[in-house]
Design an enzyme around this catalytic site. Structure first.
Site, PDB file in Angstrom:
ATOM      1  N   ARG A 234       0.852  -1.201   0.000  1.00 34.13           N
ATOM      2  CA  ARG A 234       0.000   0.000   0.000  1.00 34.13           C
ATOM      3  C   ARG A 234       0.882   1.244   0.000  1.00 34.13           C
ATOM      4  O   ARG A 234       0.546   2.267  -0.601  1.00 34.13           O
ATOM      5  CB  ARG A 234      -0.966   0.008   1.191  1.00 34.13           C
ATOM      6  CG  ARG A 234      -1.771   1.299   1.286  1.00 34.13           C
ATOM      7  CD  ARG A 234      -3.077   1.193   2.088  1.00 34.13           C
ATOM      8  NE  ARG A 234      -2.988   0.350   3.253  1.00 34.13           N
ATOM      9  CZ  ARG A 234      -2.394   0.689   4.403  1.00 34.13           C
ATOM     10  NH1 ARG A 234      -1.834   1.875   4.536  1.00 34.13           N
ATOM     11  NH2 ARG A 234      -2.371  -0.151   5.416  1.00 34.13           N
TER      12      ARG A 234
ATOM     13  N   TYR B 101     -16.657  16.312 -16.169  1.00 33.83           N
ATOM     14  CA  TYR B 101     -17.097  14.908 -16.204  1.00 33.83           C
ATOM     15  C   TYR B 101     -18.135  14.704 -15.085  1.00 33.83           C
ATOM     16  O   TYR B 101     -17.934  15.167 -13.949  1.00 33.83           O
ATOM     17  CB  TYR B 101     -15.883  13.981 -16.005  1.00 33.83           C
ATOM     18  CG  TYR B 101     -16.267  12.571 -15.689  1.00 33.83           C
ATOM     19  CD1 TYR B 101     -17.022  11.823 -16.581  1.00 33.83           C
ATOM     20  CD2 TYR B 101     -15.902  11.989 -14.482  1.00 33.83           C
ATOM     21  CE1 TYR B 101     -17.399  10.525 -16.271  1.00 33.83           C
ATOM     22  CE2 TYR B 101     -16.266  10.683 -14.171  1.00 33.83           C
ATOM     23  CZ  TYR B 101     -17.026   9.966 -15.069  1.00 33.83           C
ATOM     24  OH  TYR B 101     -17.402   8.688 -14.762  1.00 33.83           O
TER      25      TYR B 101
ATOM     26  N   ASP C 243      -7.417  18.278 -14.935  1.00 35.05           N
ATOM     27  CA  ASP C 243      -7.734  16.925 -15.410  1.00 35.05           C
ATOM     28  C   ASP C 243      -7.296  16.870 -16.878  1.00 35.05           C
ATOM     29  O   ASP C 243      -7.923  17.476 -17.744  1.00 35.05           O
ATOM     30  CB  ASP C 243      -9.244  16.685 -15.248  1.00 35.05           C
ATOM     31  CG  ASP C 243      -9.666  15.278 -15.671  1.00 35.05           C
ATOM     32  OD1 ASP C 243      -8.942  14.656 -16.475  1.00 35.05           O
ATOM     33  OD2 ASP C 243     -10.731  14.826 -15.223  1.00 35.05           O
TER      34      ASP C 243
ATOM     35  N   LYS D  74      -8.339   5.799 -19.524  1.00 28.68           N
ATOM     36  CA  LYS D  74      -8.596   6.296 -20.884  1.00 28.68           C
ATOM     37  C   LYS D  74      -7.326   6.195 -21.737  1.00 28.68           C
ATOM     38  O   LYS D  74      -6.838   5.119 -21.980  1.00 28.68           O
ATOM     39  CB  LYS D  74      -9.163   7.726 -20.796  1.00 28.68           C
ATOM     40  CG  LYS D  74     -10.312   7.879 -19.787  1.00 28.68           C
ATOM     41  CD  LYS D  74     -11.496   7.052 -20.168  1.00 28.68           C
ATOM     42  CE  LYS D  74     -12.701   7.057 -19.258  1.00 28.68           C
ATOM     43  NZ  LYS D  74     -12.647   7.360 -17.881  1.00 28.68           N
TER      44      LYS D  74
END
Ligand SMILES: Cc1ncc(COP(=O)(O)O)c(C=O)c1O
Length: 407
Positions: free
Chosen positions: A74, A126, A198, A223
């Site tokens: 982690r 978005y 973004d 993406k």
């Protein structure tokens, strides 16, 4: 213990472990070289050219607290680390971080803020980002102001002494509006306000927000970075190491990391990013030009067309115009858009974007359904709006598919 290790020492440990010298001069390489080599190194014990998938949750220690630089996955995992170094390299940042989704990356940025802080965000976002801002973080007393960034002076008008973050997408999803990143960064300069961009639609092949003055770049790596519609992933890249460390602490403490196998997939995707983006942009432009001449089409929104209201900004800020094209129907009818989408064969009707295959989407019913209908209408996300993610197939086949669906 781990948090005490600062970045240079940490990198030294990493490279001692892998038997490499401190990050080879990738900072000074060009983009096509960086996507292949940036932050990457051969595996030392076997010479494997590709970074192995380190499927391990934990790492053996020689003595309590004496270890290779890795303790628990982690906090850090060598495969994720390789991806994170690659992300920092291609966005020209100091630190990259990889998350289990794009939204997990956004969540991490918002956790930098304190109750009472204010965020100014571009209004055409978005849908999932809008949903997170308004339905999750407003209840923790963060205040969001959504405005159009067309006129940058409007941003200064809504800045208060509580404003701590400006959040923008460019091009926006799905209306392909552009924001002048440098102008926004200049407005925030010296005001203790972070600017986060973004960069999912453009990718660092097309534009690099940190070079233009932004502090944080975010990606839905699902993406274009991943590029093959086979992984959900997110990324943050911080301009400076101190901010990168703060974000890493939140990632470590909240736990939204990307697993090693998915890290490998994104890393592999990045290697062809430059080639794919060239082809997406070529096909995107050809499709946009075709749509502009089609009698059933009303408006085509694509930054590479002279008809785009911010064509000049696109030319100065973006290397290419990318693969995302939106359009509306002359009839203005939702039924026409739906019938058209149902008939496509080469384009797949599906959410998401940025993969090698072409996808088509109805924002009002699919990706942006979480935005209230009246806000959608105000923004121009009409019921006849179709968004295409143009893939890297042969343009003739894509145009033939669109033609068949129109007729
Ligand atoms: C521009 C943009 N930002 C963020 C996200 C969220 O990313 P993810 O789906 O990987 O959580 C998306 C997803 O479609 C997106 O298109």
């Amino acid at each position: 213990m781990y948090q005490c290790i600062n970045v240079p020492v940490y990198q030294l440990l990493l490279h001692c472990y892998t038997g490499q010298l401190l990050n080879y001069n990738y900072k000074f390489m060009n983009f096509n070289t960086k996507v292949i080599h940036g932050g990457q190194h051969h595996e030392s014990s076997t010479g494997a050219v590709n970074v192995p998938v380190f499927l391990t949750s934990t790492f053996a220690q020689k003595s309590p607290g004496v270890h290779s630089g890795y303790e628990y996955s982690r906090a850090a995992n060598p495969t994720r680390q390789a991806l994170e170094d690659s992300l920092a390299s291609i966005e020209n940042g100091a630190r990259g971080l990889a998350f289990g989704s794009g939204l997990a990356a956004i969540d991490c940025v918002l956790k930098l803020l304190n109750p009472g802080d204010e965020v100014i965000a571009v209004d055409d976002l978005y849908g999932g980002t809008y949903r997170m801002f308004t339905r999750l973080f407003e209840k923790y007393q963060l205040k969001f102001t959504f405005i159009s960034f067309d006129d940058a002076s409007k941003i200064s008008e809504v800045i208060t002494d509580k404003t701590k973050l400006i959040w923008l997408e460019t091009p926006t999803n799905p209306l392909m509006k552009l924001v002048d990143i440098k102008v926004v960064a200049d407005i925030a300069k010296g005001k203790d306000i972070l600017v986060a961009v973004d960069n999912t639609f453009a990718t660092p092949y097309i534009q690099r927000p940190l070079d233009l003055g932004a502090d944080i770049v975010m990606h839905s790596a699902t993406k274009y970075l991943g590029g093959h519609s086979d992984v959900i992933a997110g990324a943050l890249i911080a301009k400076d190491a101190e901010l990168g460390e703060k974000l890493h602490f939140i990632q470590f403490a909240s736990g939204g990391i990307l697993g090693p196998h998915d890290s490998y997939l994104v890393l592999r995707g990045i290697k062809t990013l430059a080639l794919r983006m060239q082809r997406h942009s070529y096909n995107g432009y050809e499709i946009a030009k075709y749509l502009e001449t089609h009698p059933a089409v009303d408006k085509v929104i694509y930054p590479g067309l002279e008809s785009h209201p911010q064509y000049e900004l696109a030319k100065s800020q973006m290397k290419e115009a990318g693969g995302m094209v939106s359009f509306t129907f002359k009839s203005g009818k939702k039924e026409d858009a739906i019938r058209f989408l149902e008939r496509l064969k080469v384009f797949t009707l599906a959410e998401s974007l940025g993969g090698v295959e072409s996808l088509a989407n109805h924002p009002a019913l699919m990706t942006h359904a979480s935005i209230p209908a009246e806000n959608r209408a105000e923004l121009g996300i009409t019921d006849d709006l179709v968004r295409l993610s143009v893939g890297i197939e042969d343009k003739e086949d894509l145009i033939a598919d669109l033609e068949r669906a129109f007729s």
